[in-house]
Design an enzyme around this catalytic site. Structure first.
Site, mmCIF file in Angstrom:
data_model
loop_
_atom_site.group_PDB
_atom_site.id
_atom_site.type_symbol
_atom_site.label_atom_id
_atom_site.label_comp_id
_atom_site.label_asym_id
_atom_site.label_seq_id
_atom_site.Cartn_x
_atom_site.Cartn_y
_atom_site.Cartn_z
ATOM 1 N N TYR A 1 0.840 -1.205 0.000
ATOM 2 C CA TYR A 1 0.000 0.000 0.000
ATOM 3 C C TYR A 1 0.874 1.254 0.000
ATOM 4 O O TYR A 1 0.741 2.111 -0.874
ATOM 5 C CB TYR A 1 -0.895 -0.029 1.233
ATOM 6 C CG TYR A 1 -1.880 1.115 1.335
ATOM 7 C CD1 TYR A 1 -3.019 1.163 0.535
ATOM 8 C CD2 TYR A 1 -1.686 2.153 2.252
ATOM 9 C CE1 TYR A 1 -3.932 2.208 0.641
ATOM 10 C CE2 TYR A 1 -2.592 3.195 2.366
ATOM 11 C CZ TYR A 1 -3.715 3.218 1.565
ATOM 12 O OH TYR A 1 -4.622 4.255 1.671
ATOM 13 N N LYS B 1 1.350 3.642 -3.245
ATOM 14 C CA LYS B 1 0.877 5.036 -3.250
ATOM 15 C C LYS B 1 2.023 6.005 -3.518
ATOM 16 O O LYS B 1 1.846 7.044 -4.140
ATOM 17 C CB LYS B 1 0.227 5.360 -1.900
ATOM 18 C CG LYS B 1 -1.126 4.690 -1.684
ATOM 19 C CD LYS B 1 -2.220 5.404 -2.469
ATOM 20 C CE LYS B 1 -3.593 4.852 -2.143
ATOM 21 N NZ LYS B 1 -4.673 5.525 -2.866
ATOM 22 N N ARG C 1 -10.803 -1.266 9.920
ATOM 23 C CA ARG C 1 -10.131 -0.073 10.436
ATOM 24 C C ARG C 1 -10.654 0.234 11.833
ATOM 25 O O ARG C 1 -11.729 -0.199 12.237
ATOM 26 C CB ARG C 1 -10.325 1.112 9.482
ATOM 27 C CG ARG C 1 -9.353 1.012 8.317
ATOM 28 C CD ARG C 1 -9.488 2.126 7.336
ATOM 29 N NE ARG C 1 -10.578 1.890 6.400
ATOM 30 C CZ ARG C 1 -10.819 2.642 5.345
ATOM 31 N NH1 ARG C 1 -10.058 3.683 5.103
ATOM 32 N NH2 ARG C 1 -11.828 2.365 4.521
HETATM 33 P P1 NAD Z 1 -12.674 1.902 0.357
HETATM 34 O O1 NAD Z 1 -12.012 0.591 0.434
HETATM 35 O O2 NAD Z 1 -13.997 2.064 1.007
HETATM 36 O O3 NAD Z 1 -12.821 2.398 -1.150
HETATM 37 C C1 NAD Z 1 -11.982 1.990 -2.191
HETATM 38 C C2 NAD Z 1 -12.844 1.670 -3.400
HETATM 39 O O4 NAD Z 1 -11.994 1.302 -4.496
HETATM 40 C C3 NAD Z 1 -13.795 0.499 -3.155
HETATM 41 O O5 NAD Z 1 -15.077 0.822 -3.612
HETATM 42 C C4 NAD Z 1 -13.171 -0.641 -3.981
HETATM 43 O O6 NAD Z 1 -14.126 -1.590 -4.392
HETATM 44 C C5 NAD Z 1 -12.544 0.135 -5.122
HETATM 45 N N1 NAD Z 1 -11.444 -0.578 -5.768
HETATM 46 C C6 NAD Z 1 -10.384 -1.225 -5.181
HETATM 47 N N2 NAD Z 1 -9.575 -1.748 -6.117
HETATM 48 C C7 NAD Z 1 -10.100 -1.404 -7.333
HETATM 49 C C8 NAD Z 1 -9.726 -1.654 -8.673
HETATM 50 N N3 NAD Z 1 -8.618 -2.372 -8.972
HETATM 51 N N4 NAD Z 1 -10.502 -1.167 -9.661
HETATM 52 C C9 NAD Z 1 -11.629 -0.467 -9.385
HETATM 53 N N5 NAD Z 1 -12.049 -0.208 -8.127
HETATM 54 C C10 NAD Z 1 -11.286 -0.681 -7.107
HETATM 55 O O7 NAD Z 1 -11.624 2.965 0.958
HETATM 56 P P2 NAD Z 1 -11.747 4.513 1.214
HETATM 57 O O8 NAD Z 1 -11.465 4.742 2.638
HETATM 58 O O9 NAD Z 1 -13.008 5.049 0.621
HETATM 59 O O10 NAD Z 1 -10.501 5.055 0.405
HETATM 60 C C11 NAD Z 1 -10.619 5.674 -0.868
HETATM 61 C C12 NAD Z 1 -9.253 6.180 -1.311
HETATM 62 O O11 NAD Z 1 -8.746 7.116 -0.359
HETATM 63 C C13 NAD Z 1 -8.205 5.080 -1.441
HETATM 64 O O12 NAD Z 1 -7.404 5.329 -2.566
HETATM 65 C C14 NAD Z 1 -7.391 5.223 -0.179
HETATM 66 O O13 NAD Z 1 -6.069 4.780 -0.355
HETATM 67 C C15 NAD Z 1 -7.455 6.723 0.069
HETATM 68 N N6 NAD Z 1 -7.249 7.027 1.488
HETATM 69 C C16 NAD Z 1 -8.206 6.767 2.408
HETATM 70 C C17 NAD Z 1 -7.964 7.035 3.749
HETATM 71 C C18 NAD Z 1 -8.990 6.795 4.817
HETATM 72 O O14 NAD Z 1 -8.689 6.995 5.999
HETATM 73 N N7 NAD Z 1 -10.196 6.401 4.519
HETATM 74 C C19 NAD Z 1 -6.727 7.554 4.137
HETATM 75 C C20 NAD Z 1 -5.765 7.770 3.164
HETATM 76 C C21 NAD Z 1 -6.038 7.526 1.835
HETATM 77 N N1 UDP Z 2 -6.270 -0.697 15.712
HETATM 78 C C1 UDP Z 2 -6.692 -1.177 16.932
HETATM 79 N N2 UDP Z 2 -7.742 -2.025 16.956
HETATM 80 C C2 UDP Z 2 -8.434 -2.393 15.853
HETATM 81 C C3 UDP Z 2 -8.011 -1.890 14.591
HETATM 82 C C4 UDP Z 2 -6.915 -1.048 14.554
HETATM 83 O O1 UDP Z 2 -6.122 -0.848 17.985
HETATM 84 O O2 UDP Z 2 -9.410 -3.171 15.968
HETATM 85 C C5 UDP Z 2 -5.134 0.242 15.679
HETATM 86 C C6 UDP Z 2 -4.061 -0.070 14.645
HETATM 87 O O3 UDP Z 2 -3.115 -0.989 15.167
HETATM 88 C C7 UDP Z 2 -3.482 1.311 14.415
HETATM 89 C C8 UDP Z 2 -4.679 2.250 14.589
HETATM 90 O O4 UDP Z 2 -5.635 1.506 15.321
HETATM 91 O O5 UDP Z 2 -2.520 1.622 15.369
HETATM 92 C C9 UDP Z 2 -5.301 2.712 13.260
HETATM 93 O O6 UDP Z 2 -5.531 1.567 12.485
HETATM 94 P P1 UDP Z 2 -6.295 1.605 11.089
HETATM 95 O O7 UDP Z 2 -6.232 0.226 10.532
HETATM 96 O O8 UDP Z 2 -7.638 2.222 11.268
HETATM 97 O O9 UDP Z 2 -5.477 2.637 10.196
HETATM 98 P P2 UDP Z 2 -3.908 2.866 9.898
HETATM 99 O O10 UDP Z 2 -3.072 1.964 10.765
HETATM 100 O O11 UDP Z 2 -3.753 2.558 8.465
HETATM 101 O O12 UDP Z 2 -3.704 4.282 10.249
#
Ligand code: NAD
Ligand code: UDP
Length: 323
Positions: A144, A148, A185
């Protein structure tokens, strides 16, 4: 009226973006392979004649005439992106190449949903955009994080070499309605556990921190970023500066749900970042004074309401946590 493509549009953030851009009078094409997203997130938009839903995988080229592209397709939860790491990195890298190729051909503006994970386990706190990060290239999170990072490189190279009009935002932990209950998450895990009367699973000792942003604030920031002058390409951090330990998050969720759940401690996943907080000076200065409006307890209350309804509709037996 603009025609806008949103990859990953059926996911958590993408579904909010589809709704908002339609409300603003645009034509929206939502592209998704439903790996982690779901039709139920956008089913209420299907009657809108300006909304189109396409099942497609962005690792394959896609041809369409559009004015703007928001590239969000990629699983975002560690549980899901580590399920098939090769596919995750293909989605980030080949997906970026396909979408940038499309942007180049049709002269569309394209925004990349990058991530705070490009900073890895950061040694600078809070993280400004000029920090290059501390990322393990061969660990469980690398598919990941490095995917990215490579996507950001591709965006810059298409911009420099082919004059593609790009925007890069680095998103910090975002939460809200439409998160998948099985997402894995921390916010969705804790809320579903609290509502189900199960113990909340803290990984490690719970002193690691994250800064949680409510999804509406993020969507506002992404749209403002898309509308900045062409010469402003980012990267720009989008996140809430208020930082919490996982222990504080768990206590807040138990309090807000009125749950009788306790807290249990599980082992900390490898390479789990110890701290994370955005420096949002650049966003504020360039995105018309953008700053998050919804603070943690208000955002959590709205998210809890969503999960309460989801649990009522789907029944408890269908909810399985990937913790
Ligand atoms: P999510 O998993 O809910 O959404 C991702 C979407 O992409 C899903 O609908 C999935 O089906 C689709 N997808 C995955 N692989 C695909 C592919 N090969 N072709 C077409 N569609 C595909 O996650 P999210 O939280 O909504 O995240 C959306 C974007 O934002 C992602 O790129 C993620 O990396 C980025 N992002 C999210 C967070 C967060 O905290 N939510 C933080 C940093 C970055
Ligand atoms: N985490 C946790 N319990 C859970 C899921 C996640 O304590 O059931 C912790 C995880 O180890 C991390 C933080 O929460 O330290 C955020 O995790 P998440 O997977 O939401 O996002 P990311 O690590 O990608 O920021």
């Amino acid at each position: 009226m603009k025609r806008i493509l949103i990859t990953g549009g059926a996911g958590f953030i993408g579904s909010h973006l589809c709704e908002r851009l339609l409300k603003e009078g645009n034509e929206v094409i939502c592209l998704d392979n439903y790996f982690t997203g779901a039709k139920k997130n956008i089913v209420h938009l299907l009657d809108n004649p300006y909304f189109e839903l396409v099942r497609h995988d962005i690792t394959m080229p896609y041809f369409i005439e559009v004015d703007e592209i928001y590239n969000l397709a990629c699983p975002a939860s560690p549980v899901h992106y580590q399920y098939n790491p090769i596919k995750t990195i293909k989605t980030s890298v080949m997906g970026a190449i396909n979408m940038l190729g499309l942007a180049k051909r049709v002269k569309a503006k394209i925004l990349q949903a990058s991530t705070s994970e490009v900073y890895g386990d950061p040694e600078i706190h809070p993280q400004p955009e000029y920090y290059w990060g501390n990322v393990n290239p061969i660990g469980p999170r690398s598919c990941y994080d490095e995917g990215k990072r490579c996507a950001e490189t591709l965006f810059m190279d298409y911009h420099i070499q082919n004059k593609v009009n790009i925007k890069i935002v680095r998103i910090f932990n975002t939460y809200g309605p439409n998160m998948n209950p099985n997402d894995g998450r921390v916010v969705s895990n804790f809320i579903v556990q609290a509502l189900s009367g199960e113990d909340l699973t803290i990984f490690g000792d719970g002193t690691q921190t994250r800064s949680f942003q409510y999804v509406d604030d993020l969507v506002e920031g992404m749209i403002r970023m898309m509308h900045t002058p062409d010469e402003f390409i980012g990267p720009v951090n989008l996140g809430n500066q208020n930082e919490f330990t996982m222990l504080e998050l768990a206590e807040n969720i138990i309090d807000l749900t009125g749950s009788s759940s306790g807290i249990i401690f599980k082992s900390l996943p490898k390479d789990d970042p110890k701290q994370r907080q955005p420096d949002t000076t650049k966003a504020k200065a360039n995105l018309n004074n953008w700053e998050p409006k919804i603070q943690l307890r208000e955002g959590l209350a709205r998210t809890i309401e969503y999960f309460q309804a989801t649990l009522l509709t789907n029944g408890r037996q269908k909810i399985r946590i990937n913790a």
